[in-house]
Write an enzyme that holds these catalytic residues in place. Structure first.
Site, PDB file in Angstrom:
ATOM      1  N   ASN A   1      -1.916  12.839  -4.018  1.00 42.02           N
ATOM      2  CA  ASN A   1      -2.881  13.344  -5.009  1.00 42.02           C
ATOM      3  C   ASN A   1      -3.261  14.793  -4.729  1.00 42.02           C
ATOM      4  O   ASN A   1      -3.362  15.606  -5.647  1.00 42.02           O
ATOM      5  CB  ASN A   1      -4.149  12.479  -5.014  1.00 42.02           C
TER       6      ASN A   1
ATOM      7  N   GLU B   1      -4.435   2.443  -4.478  1.00 40.77           N
ATOM      8  CA  GLU B   1      -2.982   2.458  -4.308  1.00 40.77           C
ATOM      9  C   GLU B   1      -2.460   1.160  -3.705  1.00 40.77           C
ATOM     10  O   GLU B   1      -1.380   1.134  -3.122  1.00 40.77           O
ATOM     11  CB  GLU B   1      -2.569   3.654  -3.439  1.00 40.77           C
TER      12      GLU B   1
ATOM     13  N   ASP C   1      -0.806   9.465 -10.473  1.00 40.56           N
ATOM     14  CA  ASP C   1      -0.661   8.435 -11.509  1.00 40.56           C
ATOM     15  C   ASP C   1       0.804   8.079 -11.729  1.00 40.56           C
ATOM     16  O   ASP C   1       1.157   6.904 -11.878  1.00 40.56           O
ATOM     17  CB  ASP C   1      -1.283   8.900 -12.828  1.00 40.56           C
TER      18      ASP C   1
ATOM     19  N   ASP D   1       0.851  -1.184   0.000  1.00 42.85           N
ATOM     20  CA  ASP D   1       0.000   0.000   0.000  1.00 42.85           C
ATOM     21  C   ASP D   1       0.894   1.244   0.000  1.00 42.85           C
ATOM     22  O   ASP D   1       1.824   1.336   0.811  1.00 42.85           O
ATOM     23  CB  ASP D   1      -0.907   0.004   1.238  1.00 42.85           C
TER      24      ASP D   1
END
Length: 163
Positions: free
Chosen positions: A48, A83, A57, A40
């Site tokens: 983000n 993620e 991304d 993770d």
């Protein structure tokens, strides 16, 4: 068919593709030796929020690339969702899987992201293995608990699942 099994952003298997693979390597009531790593990306929402979805991304693509390039050819890497990534390591004992997970953790922590020089990305990992008969969902549940323990213990670490 192959396109429906790959995650378009990262190029690794998606959840659907991994499910098909799992059915093949986990025959019912037959002993098997396999390890599982759940990965993770730590504080992904903050990434983000700070760098935008393009930055997020880029992080996912880079983490997937590190995973893909640093597991054995017979190992299977997949994006589980968001993620989270999953790595299945056939014919692998727990200690071997722990070493592989620690290698991934240290490689990701050392990444310098072009255009985001201040970004430090870390990952938390849960690791488990079976040698015998255990349904995949039980192994997954144990390793998922270990992942949450890694996050609760401060992130950027590997935690071994309990039997």
């Amino acid at each position: 068919r192959q396109l429906s099994m790959l995650d378009q952003l990262t190029g690794v298997l998606n959840r659907h593709g991994l499910s098909e693979y799992i059915q093949d390597i986990f025959p019912d009531n037959q002993p098997h030796e396999v390890a599982l790593i759940i990965v993770d990306v730590d504080f992904f929402k903050k990434i983000n929020d700070t760098y935008g979805h393009d930055g997020g991304d880029s992080v996912l693509q880079t983490v997937a690339k590190v995973i893909r390039e640093n597991v054995r050819g017979r190992d299977i890497a997949a994006r589980w969702g968001g993620e989270e990534f999953v790595v299945i390591l056939p014919e692998t004992r727990l200690e071997e899987a722990r070493i592989a997970a620690e290698k991934l953790r240290s490689l990701v922590a050392a990444i310098t992201f072009e255009g985001m020089p201040d970004l430090q990305v870390t990952i938390s990992l849960g690791v488990g293995a079976i040698s015998g008969i255990e349904p995949f969902h039980m192994l997954f549940r144990r390793v998922d608990v270990a992942l949450y323990q890694a996050k609760a213990q401060g992130r950027n670490r590997v935690v071994i699942a309990q039997d």
